[in-house]
Design a protein around this motif. Structure first.
Motif, PDB file in Angstrom:
ATOM      1  N   ARG A  23      -8.185 -20.528   4.787  1.00 52.20           N
ATOM      2  CA  ARG A  23      -8.211 -21.241   6.069  1.00 52.20           C
ATOM      3  C   ARG A  23      -9.475 -20.933   6.852  1.00 52.20           C
ATOM      4  NH1 ARG A  23      -2.443 -22.179   9.032  1.00 52.20           N
ATOM      5  NH2 ARG A  23      -1.499 -23.408   7.363  1.00 52.20           N
ATOM      6  N   ARG A  24      -9.945 -19.690   6.744  1.00 51.14           N
ATOM      7  CA  ARG A  24     -11.176 -19.308   7.427  1.00 51.14           C
ATOM      8  C   ARG A  24     -12.344 -20.132   6.893  1.00 51.14           C
ATOM      9  NH1 ARG A  24     -11.052 -14.449   6.032  1.00 51.14           N
ATOM     10  NH2 ARG A  24      -9.735 -13.708   7.759  1.00 51.14           N
ATOM     11  N   GLN A  25     -12.437 -20.217   5.574  1.00 52.70           N
ATOM     12  CA  GLN A  25     -13.521 -20.968   4.941  1.00 52.70           C
ATOM     13  C   GLN A  25     -13.395 -22.459   5.243  1.00 52.70           C
ATOM     14  OE1 GLN A  25     -15.998 -19.582   3.627  1.00 52.70           O
ATOM     15  NE2 GLN A  25     -17.045 -21.026   2.290  1.00 52.70           N
ATOM     16  N   ASN A  55     -22.050 -12.560   4.940  1.00 49.21           N
ATOM     17  CA  ASN A  55     -22.113 -13.240   3.653  1.00 49.21           C
ATOM     18  C   ASN A  55     -21.058 -14.340   3.611  1.00 49.21           C
ATOM     19  OD1 ASN A  55     -22.319 -14.047   1.032  1.00 49.21           O
ATOM     20  ND2 ASN A  55     -21.758 -12.092   0.113  1.00 49.21           N
ATOM     21  N   LEU A  56     -21.469 -15.560   3.905  1.00 49.52           N
ATOM     22  CA  LEU A  56     -20.526 -16.677   3.911  1.00 49.52           C
ATOM     23  C   LEU A  56     -20.157 -17.128   2.508  1.00 49.52           C
ATOM     24  CD1 LEU A  56     -22.120 -18.739   6.824  1.00 49.52           C
ATOM     25  CD2 LEU A  56     -20.193 -17.150   6.934  1.00 49.52           C
ATOM     26  N   ASN A  57     -20.840 -16.588   1.508  1.00 46.56           N
ATOM     27  CA  ASN A  57     -20.542 -16.919   0.108  1.00 46.56           C
ATOM     28  C   ASN A  57     -19.763 -15.811  -0.589  1.00 46.56           C
ATOM     29  OD1 ASN A  57     -22.099 -19.376   0.239  1.00 46.56           O
ATOM     30  ND2 ASN A  57     -23.939 -18.116   0.101  1.00 46.56           N
ATOM     31  N   TYR A  58     -19.181 -14.910   0.201  1.00 45.25           N
ATOM     32  CA  TYR A  58     -18.528 -13.727  -0.383  1.00 45.25           C
ATOM     33  C   TYR A  58     -17.408 -14.108  -1.345  1.00 45.25           C
ATOM     34  CZ  TYR A  58     -16.421  -9.072  -0.576  1.00 45.25           C
ATOM     35  OH  TYR A  58     -15.937  -7.859  -1.009  1.00 45.25           O
ATOM     36  N   ASP A  59     -16.707 -15.190  -1.049  1.00 45.20           N
ATOM     37  CA  ASP A  59     -15.585 -15.597  -1.904  1.00 45.20           C
ATOM     38  C   ASP A  59     -16.004 -16.500  -3.052  1.00 45.20           C
ATOM     39  OD1 ASP A  59     -13.672 -14.191  -0.354  1.00 45.20           O
ATOM     40  OD2 ASP A  59     -13.715 -15.806   1.124  1.00 45.20           O
ATOM     41  N   THR A  60     -17.288 -16.849  -3.127  1.00 45.57           N
ATOM     42  CA  THR A  60     -17.794 -17.662  -4.244  1.00 45.57           C
ATOM     43  C   THR A  60     -18.947 -16.895  -4.880  1.00 45.57           C
ATOM     44  OG1 THR A  60     -19.210 -18.840  -2.664  1.00 45.57           O
ATOM     45  CG2 THR A  60     -17.107 -19.864  -3.229  1.00 45.57           C
ATOM     46  N   LEU A  73     -25.145 -11.004  -0.472  1.00 46.72           N
ATOM     47  CA  LEU A  73     -25.767  -9.919   0.272  1.00 46.72           C
ATOM     48  C   LEU A  73     -25.345  -8.604  -0.365  1.00 46.72           C
ATOM     49  CD1 LEU A  73     -25.154 -11.082   3.966  1.00 46.72           C
ATOM     50  CD2 LEU A  73     -27.275 -11.276   2.646  1.00 46.72           C
ATOM     51  N   TYR A  74     -26.254  -7.612  -0.351  1.00 40.94           N
ATOM     52  CA  TYR A  74     -25.977  -6.356  -1.042  1.00 40.94           C
ATOM     53  C   TYR A  74     -26.351  -5.153  -0.173  1.00 40.94           C
ATOM     54  CZ  TYR A  74     -25.548  -9.263  -5.203  1.00 40.94           C
ATOM     55  OH  TYR A  74     -25.147 -10.223  -6.105  1.00 40.94           O
ATOM     56  N   CYS A  75     -25.666  -4.066  -0.419  1.00 40.00           N
ATOM     57  CA  CYS A  75     -26.042  -2.772   0.135  1.00 40.00           C
ATOM     58  C   CYS A  75     -27.230  -2.253  -0.676  1.00 40.00           C
ATOM     59  CB  CYS A  75     -24.857  -1.815   0.021  1.00 40.00           C
ATOM     60  SG  CYS A  75     -25.180  -0.140   0.613  1.00 40.00           S
ATOM     61  N   LEU A  90     -21.783  -7.169  -0.490  1.00 40.64           N
ATOM     62  CA  LEU A  90     -21.254  -6.992   0.864  1.00 40.64           C
ATOM     63  C   LEU A  90     -20.816  -8.310   1.484  1.00 40.64           C
ATOM     64  CD1 LEU A  90     -24.000  -4.638   2.362  1.00 40.64           C
ATOM     65  CD2 LEU A  90     -21.755  -3.955   1.464  1.00 40.64           C
ATOM     66  N   LYS A  91     -19.803  -8.215   2.329  1.00 37.58           N
ATOM     67  CA  LYS A  91     -19.435  -9.352   3.179  1.00 37.58           C
ATOM     68  C   LYS A  91     -20.199  -9.279   4.488  1.00 37.58           C
ATOM     69  CE  LYS A  91     -15.573 -11.994   5.008  1.00 37.58           C
ATOM     70  NZ  LYS A  91     -14.109 -12.161   5.068  1.00 37.58           N
TER      71      LYS A  91
END
Length: 217
Positions: free
Chosen positions: A17-19, A65-70, A76-78, A84-85
């Motif tokens: 739902r957030r996405q 990171n708006l692509n965290y779920d894809t 994005l990374y540490c 990372l999100k």
């Protein structure tokens, strides 16, 4: 989304739902929310003295990171390589820069566990605040067009409004609940038009009518 000292209802959306809600926003609406998030994150970090490994650290940037779920999209990374999100970019007084996730502050730059936990708790609250905003967007909360126009030309009436209010209103996003209630209240007060009282003319009964009434009694 709210500053740390402000109470917020814990509204939590599913990632779907957030996405879904995020993708229905226009690009300018997304940018307005991202500006707000960055401001909130910066304000939060300014409340803490980040000292680790003998150095003072400051937050210089924040990315979500708006692509965290894809996972196939750019990520994005540490600095340690973990995906990372939420990515926090810090710099110390020597000019050294590091990119971290919030759970890595104690591990990578020696921030005390206590401060790290406090930061995590506050950031979770900010995330709940974002979910509350997205939930209100889903419910089409916010000011109607007439109230939006009125507020944008009468902002001086609301000196205590959060700094993002005008940005949100101008981009058709709902302002914080409390300030929205105040805007609606003030708008109605300033635009109330008193209705003229209509005096109904009373019809006087003639003599014959009175006689008919008493004949039935």
């Amino acid at each position: 989304m709210l500053l740390p000292h402000t109470k917020s209802k814990k509204v939590s959306l599913t990632k779907e739902r957030r996405q879904e809600t995020w993708l229905h926003l226009s690009s300018v609406q997304q940018l307005a929310i991202q500006r707000h998030i960055r401001y909130q994150q910066t304000s939060l970090f300014m409340n803490y003295e980040l000292v680790g490994h003998g150095r003072h650290w400051s937050l210089v940037d924040y990315h979500e990171n708006l692509n965290y779920d894809t996972k196939n999209s750019p990520q994005l990374y540490c600095d340690c390589g973990r995906r990372l999100k939420h990515q926090y970019i810090l710099i110390n007084d020597l000019g050294e820069q590091i990119k971290l996730g919030i759970t890595h502050f104690a591990d990578h730059i020696g921030i005390s566990e206590q401060v790290a936990r406090q930061l995590q708790a506050q950031i979770h609250r900010l995330n709940f605040g974002l979910d509350e905003l997205l939930q209100r967007i889903r419910r089409h909360a916010g000011l109607n067009p007439a109230m939006q126009r009125w507020f944008l030309t009468n902002q001086d009436l609301f000196p205590d409004a959060p700094n993002h209010t005008a940005d949100f209103v101008s981009n058709n996003l709902p302002p914080d609940r409390d300030i929205q209630a105040e805007i609606v209240r003030t708008y109605k007060k300033n635009n109330y038009v008193k209705k003229a009282r209509v005096h109904k003319k009373t019809t006087k009964l003639n003599k014959d009518a009175w006689q008919e009434i008493f004949r039935d009694i």
